[in-house]
Motif scaffolding. Sequence first.
Motif, PDB file in Angstrom:
ATOM      1  N   GLN A   1       0.817  -1.215   0.000  1.00 34.20           N
ATOM      2  CA  GLN A   1       0.000   0.000   0.000  1.00 34.20           C
ATOM      3  C   GLN A   1       0.852   1.267   0.000  1.00 34.20           C
ATOM      4  O   GLN A   1       1.847   1.367   0.724  1.00 34.20           O
ATOM      5  CB  GLN A   1      -0.916  -0.008   1.215  1.00 34.20           C
ATOM      6  CG  GLN A   1      -1.945   1.092   1.215  1.00 34.20           C
ATOM      7  CD  GLN A   1      -2.937   0.927   2.355  1.00 34.20           C
ATOM      8  OE1 GLN A   1      -2.605   0.411   3.409  1.00 34.20           O
ATOM      9  NE2 GLN A   1      -4.151   1.371   2.140  1.00 34.20           N
TER      10      GLN A   1
ATOM     11  N   ALA B   1      -7.019  -1.708  -4.798  1.00 34.50           N
ATOM     12  CA  ALA B   1      -6.415  -2.238  -3.576  1.00 34.50           C
ATOM     13  C   ALA B   1      -7.214  -3.439  -3.086  1.00 34.50           C
ATOM     14  O   ALA B   1      -8.425  -3.524  -3.293  1.00 34.50           O
ATOM     15  CB  ALA B   1      -6.379  -1.162  -2.493  1.00 34.50           C
TER      16      ALA B   1
ATOM     17  N   GLU C   1      -1.672  -3.389  -3.782  1.00 36.81           N
ATOM     18  CA  GLU C   1      -2.204  -2.491  -4.801  1.00 36.81           C
ATOM     19  C   GLU C   1      -1.578  -2.781  -6.151  1.00 36.81           C
ATOM     20  O   GLU C   1      -0.461  -3.295  -6.237  1.00 36.81           O
ATOM     21  CB  GLU C   1      -1.927  -1.028  -4.418  1.00 36.81           C
ATOM     22  CG  GLU C   1      -2.631  -0.588  -3.159  1.00 36.81           C
ATOM     23  CD  GLU C   1      -2.370   0.867  -2.784  1.00 36.81           C
ATOM     24  OE1 GLU C   1      -3.184   1.409  -2.024  1.00 36.81           O
ATOM     25  OE2 GLU C   1      -1.359   1.451  -3.241  1.00 36.81           O
TER      26      GLU C   1
END
Length: 182
Positions: A85, A94, A107
């Motif tokens: 992230q 995500a 992500e």
Amino acid sequence: MVFDSLDIKSLIRPVIDFPKPGVIFRDITPLFQSPKALRQVADAFIHRYVEAEFSHIGAMDARGFLIGSIIAYQLNKPLILFRKQGKLPADVLAEGYQTEYGEAFLEVHADSLCEGDSVLMFDDLIATGGTLIAAVNLVRRMGAQVFEAAAIIDLPELGGSQRLEEMGIPTFCLTGFALSDK
């Protein structure tokens, strides 16, 4: 499925009690310090996938980048990065997942794949499967499919390979370790 390679296995360093007590961390950096071993690892994957039908290679942050980028270059395939992230600069998708040590988010750039694309996924190791399962979910959200999940190491007792197989994702690993192997 695990490919038997004792030379590769002997170069994977066990680090006891890392990152927390009771864990044996499987360190692949000695493989990358040996040009012969790195060539053996890369060649094993290249030979397996050279004639396979897929459009992209997906690599997991961060150690999956090491082998995934080599294979993408050798097979002339686009490389998709699945990052922790907050590491990607453009619009992302995500996916939350459980790790062996807590919760995390993975992500990918939202424009990385299109409907009909097929992705060969790479990571250094399959443990619980959390990272790869999150990546599979992201690939599917973009309308693409996963061809196979590949790694250098499988820890079958933690069930990740089985979870992936239950999702319809074949797996391939060069070697495996029991949790008690030192």
